[in-house]
Scaffold this motif. Sequence first.
Motif, PDB file in Angstrom:
ATOM      1  N   ASN A 126       0.843  -1.218  -0.117  1.00  0.00           N
ATOM      2  CA  ASN A 126       0.044  -0.039   0.150  1.00  0.00           C
ATOM      3  C   ASN A 126       0.927   1.376   0.030  1.00  0.00           C
ATOM      4  O   ASN A 126       1.827   1.440   0.943  1.00  0.00           O
ATOM      5  CB  ASN A 126      -0.812  -0.038   1.249  1.00  0.00           C
ATOM      6  CG  ASN A 126      -1.757   1.279   1.216  1.00  0.00           C
ATOM      7  OD1 ASN A 126      -1.463   2.268   1.887  1.00  0.00           O
ATOM      8  ND2 ASN A 126      -2.961   1.016   0.365  1.00  0.00           N
TER       9      ASN A 126
ATOM     10  N   GLU B 205       0.798   5.494  -0.035  1.00  0.00           N
ATOM     11  CA  GLU B 205       0.176   6.438   0.285  1.00  0.00           C
ATOM     12  C   GLU B 205       0.906   7.934  -0.043  1.00  0.00           C
ATOM     13  O   GLU B 205       2.076   7.717   0.386  1.00  0.00           O
ATOM     14  CB  GLU B 205      -0.408   6.566   1.626  1.00  0.00           C
ATOM     15  CG  GLU B 205      -1.174   7.754   2.018  1.00  0.00           C
ATOM     16  CD  GLU B 205      -1.640   7.732   3.495  1.00  0.00           C
ATOM     17  OE1 GLU B 205      -1.203   6.961   4.269  1.00  0.00           O
ATOM     18  OE2 GLU B 205      -2.600   8.762   3.935  1.00  0.00           O
ATOM     19  N   LYS B 206       0.308   8.778  -0.446  1.00  0.00           N
ATOM     20  CA  LYS B 206       1.043  10.277  -0.865  1.00  0.00           C
ATOM     21  C   LYS B 206       0.634  11.199   0.069  1.00  0.00           C
ATOM     22  O   LYS B 206      -0.583  11.418   0.332  1.00  0.00           O
ATOM     23  CB  LYS B 206       0.627  10.545  -2.430  1.00  0.00           C
ATOM     24  CG  LYS B 206       1.327  11.858  -2.599  1.00  0.00           C
ATOM     25  CD  LYS B 206       2.674  11.791  -2.724  1.00  0.00           C
ATOM     26  CE  LYS B 206       3.293  13.543  -3.217  1.00  0.00           C
ATOM     27  NZ  LYS B 206       4.619  13.645  -3.109  1.00  0.00           N
ATOM     28  N   ILE B 207       1.492  11.811   0.785  1.00  0.00           N
ATOM     29  CA  ILE B 207       1.371  12.740   1.825  1.00  0.00           C
ATOM     30  C   ILE B 207       2.139  13.947   1.183  1.00  0.00           C
ATOM     31  O   ILE B 207       3.574  13.933   1.242  1.00  0.00           O
ATOM     32  CB  ILE B 207       1.810  12.349   3.162  1.00  0.00           C
ATOM     33  CG1 ILE B 207       1.036  11.111   3.691  1.00  0.00           C
ATOM     34  CG2 ILE B 207       1.391  13.746   4.116  1.00  0.00           C
ATOM     35  CD1 ILE B 207      -0.491  11.588   3.749  1.00  0.00           C
TER      36      ILE B 207
ATOM     37  N   LEU C 170      -1.454   9.701  -7.927  1.00  0.00           N
ATOM     38  CA  LEU C 170      -1.936  10.096  -6.363  1.00  0.00           C
ATOM     39  C   LEU C 170      -1.864  11.645  -6.156  1.00  0.00           C
ATOM     40  O   LEU C 170      -0.908  12.237  -6.544  1.00  0.00           O
ATOM     41  CB  LEU C 170      -1.136   9.280  -5.471  1.00  0.00           C
ATOM     42  CG  LEU C 170      -1.017   7.874  -5.566  1.00  0.00           C
ATOM     43  CD1 LEU C 170      -0.188   7.267  -4.364  1.00  0.00           C
ATOM     44  CD2 LEU C 170      -2.357   7.128  -5.456  1.00  0.00           C
TER      45      LEU C 170
ATOM     46  N   LYS D  45      -2.824  12.535   0.268  1.00  0.00           N
ATOM     47  CA  LYS D  45      -3.568  11.284   1.301  1.00  0.00           C
ATOM     48  C   LYS D  45      -4.394  10.438   0.377  1.00  0.00           C
ATOM     49  O   LYS D  45      -5.325   9.491   0.931  1.00  0.00           O
ATOM     50  CB  LYS D  45      -4.545  12.153   2.043  1.00  0.00           C
ATOM     51  CG  LYS D  45      -4.103  12.833   3.071  1.00  0.00           C
ATOM     52  CD  LYS D  45      -4.946  13.389   4.293  1.00  0.00           C
ATOM     53  CE  LYS D  45      -4.147  14.083   5.283  1.00  0.00           C
ATOM     54  NZ  LYS D  45      -5.288  14.577   6.374  1.00  0.00           N
ATOM     55  N   GLU D  46      -4.037  10.467  -0.727  1.00  0.00           N
ATOM     56  CA  GLU D  46      -4.683   9.274  -1.499  1.00  0.00           C
ATOM     57  C   GLU D  46      -3.724   7.888  -1.540  1.00  0.00           C
ATOM     58  O   GLU D  46      -2.331   8.246  -1.382  1.00  0.00           O
ATOM     59  CB  GLU D  46      -4.791   9.620  -3.296  1.00  0.00           C
ATOM     60  CG  GLU D  46      -5.905  10.664  -3.273  1.00  0.00           C
ATOM     61  CD  GLU D  46      -6.291  10.867  -4.946  1.00  0.00           C
ATOM     62  OE1 GLU D  46      -7.137  11.337  -5.230  1.00  0.00           O
ATOM     63  OE2 GLU D  46      -5.170  10.589  -5.663  1.00  0.00           O
ATOM     64  N   ASP D  47      -4.132   6.928  -1.592  1.00  0.00           N
ATOM     65  CA  ASP D  47      -3.431   5.641  -1.619  1.00  0.00           C
ATOM     66  C   ASP D  47      -3.791   4.588  -2.728  1.00  0.00           C
ATOM     67  O   ASP D  47      -4.880   4.681  -3.008  1.00  0.00           O
ATOM     68  CB  ASP D  47      -3.336   5.000  -0.322  1.00  0.00           C
ATOM     69  CG  ASP D  47      -4.582   4.397   0.213  1.00  0.00           C
ATOM     70  OD1 ASP D  47      -5.735   4.990  -0.207  1.00  0.00           O
ATOM     71  OD2 ASP D  47      -4.434   3.420   0.569  1.00  0.00           O
TER      72      ASP D  47
ATOM     73  N   THR E 121      -2.958   0.245  -3.645  1.00  0.00           N
ATOM     74  CA  THR E 121      -2.490  -1.210  -3.184  1.00  0.00           C
ATOM     75  C   THR E 121      -1.995  -1.903  -4.539  1.00  0.00           C
ATOM     76  O   THR E 121      -2.912  -2.028  -5.311  1.00  0.00           O
ATOM     77  CB  THR E 121      -3.511  -1.849  -2.320  1.00  0.00           C
ATOM     78  OG1 THR E 121      -3.761  -0.983  -1.298  1.00  0.00           O
ATOM     79  CG2 THR E 121      -2.812  -3.204  -1.988  1.00  0.00           C
TER      80      THR E 121
ATOM     81  N   PRO F 163       2.131  -1.646   4.302  1.00  0.00           N
ATOM     82  CA  PRO F 163       2.213   0.003   3.827  1.00  0.00           C
ATOM     83  C   PRO F 163       3.519   0.538   3.585  1.00  0.00           C
ATOM     84  O   PRO F 163       4.336   0.671   4.445  1.00  0.00           O
ATOM     85  CB  PRO F 163       1.194   0.534   5.016  1.00  0.00           C
ATOM     86  CG  PRO F 163       1.749  -0.390   6.035  1.00  0.00           C
ATOM     87  CD  PRO F 163       2.333  -1.963   5.674  1.00  0.00           C
TER      88      PRO F 163
ATOM     89  N   ARG G 293       4.467   4.793   2.989  1.00  0.00           N
ATOM     90  CA  ARG G 293       4.042   6.352   3.127  1.00  0.00           C
ATOM     91  C   ARG G 293       5.424   7.238   2.733  1.00  0.00           C
ATOM     92  O   ARG G 293       6.257   7.173   3.319  1.00  0.00           O
ATOM     93  CB  ARG G 293       3.532   6.454   4.476  1.00  0.00           C
ATOM     94  CG  ARG G 293       2.931   8.099   4.504  1.00  0.00           C
ATOM     95  CD  ARG G 293       2.148   8.332   5.926  1.00  0.00           C
ATOM     96  NE  ARG G 293       1.086   7.650   5.971  1.00  0.00           N
ATOM     97  CZ  ARG G 293       0.253   7.576   6.834  1.00  0.00           C
ATOM     98  NH1 ARG G 293       0.410   8.320   8.101  1.00  0.00           N
ATOM     99  NH2 ARG G 293      -0.944   7.114   6.971  1.00  0.00           N
TER     100      ARG G 293
END
Length: 373
Positions: free
Chosen positions: A272, A274-276, A317, A320-322, A324, A359, A361
């Motif tokens: 997974n 996730e983009k921050i 992304l 806050k999109e992710d 998998t 995951p 991040r």
Amino acid sequence: KNRIFTQINDGMELQVNNYSRVVPLTVEKVWTDGENTPVTLQLYYNDQHMATDFNVELKDTTWSHTFSQNVPLYIGGDLVKYSLLETEIGDWSYSEEYGGDGYRYYDVTYSSMEYRDANGKPTDKAEEAASIYLKVSNRRSTGGLSFSKVDENNAPLPGAVFYLYPVNDEGEDTEPGPVNIVKDSDGFNVLEGLGTPAQAVSDTNGLVSFGNVPTGNYYLIEHSAPENYKGTDTVYLVELQGTGFTMKQWDGNSWVTTGKTVVNTLQAVEVNIEKIVAGSFGILSRDFDFTVQSDKPIKQGSGYTLSQDGKTASFTLRHKEDITLTLEPGSVITISETNAQYELNFRWCACFRQSIHRPLRRYEDCQPSGNKH
């Protein structure tokens, strides 16, 4: 005894009695494979069933019998042909349903009747016969048992270990009930209370072979799958006869015939991402482009596109999109973000060896590159 009657002139009758010579008859049972299951033999003359006095059970260490009542060499002036029928082997009874020797799990061979002289030696001359000898030989039938092991793409899969347990159903002509798999101390599949199983391992061609196996019913399980593959907890009922075998699966009510191929699928590793976006210059609504490269094919999924060889996934992304991705265990991946507006390019390398959800991040402090924002 043959009787000839002649009428005499003075009214008297002359009766002449001719008696056939009688001799002892011995039967012998031979197990050619070392088994010692009791058997019951019935004697026949000229293909006719003889009295119960000529029925005998042989077992334990007594495998021959000489009938106490001698038998005639001739009946009606013709030589008598004696033969045997094995009416029971253990709990199994002779049945014409099975054809041939009348048994599902045994091979039965009858020798021809043999005359023996006064010295116990075989002779072809009935007039020299001092006894008659009959022999029946048995062995447990055997049959070849082999099947295929493949992966989800039908490619041969080596290294799978299978266990074969005999079903204790002697004398029963109905299918056994289902059994449940349990785990041994190493977490592999076994069946309890069924003795020591035979073992076989799939070879480089995906062939699982137990060789020649005594005929009968067996439970078959996959003890352990090859590394990185999911095992199966299916219990198969194998019905083996001399002419072939069938494999069946329990559907909740009965055993249903299935194919002779067992399939394993790869274990899945879910990654997974996730983009921050962080920092005073980050644009939260902007799309960020990513690529993930793997040394092994990535499985099809939603939210990304795959290259022709299936080893590169591309996706976009926002903050806050992710997403998998599903990969094979042992995959080595490189994750890259490709955005010209930012001076940061980054990559991770990770090796996954178990079926897990991993995951990742990325926190990015978005600083401008030159005059670009």
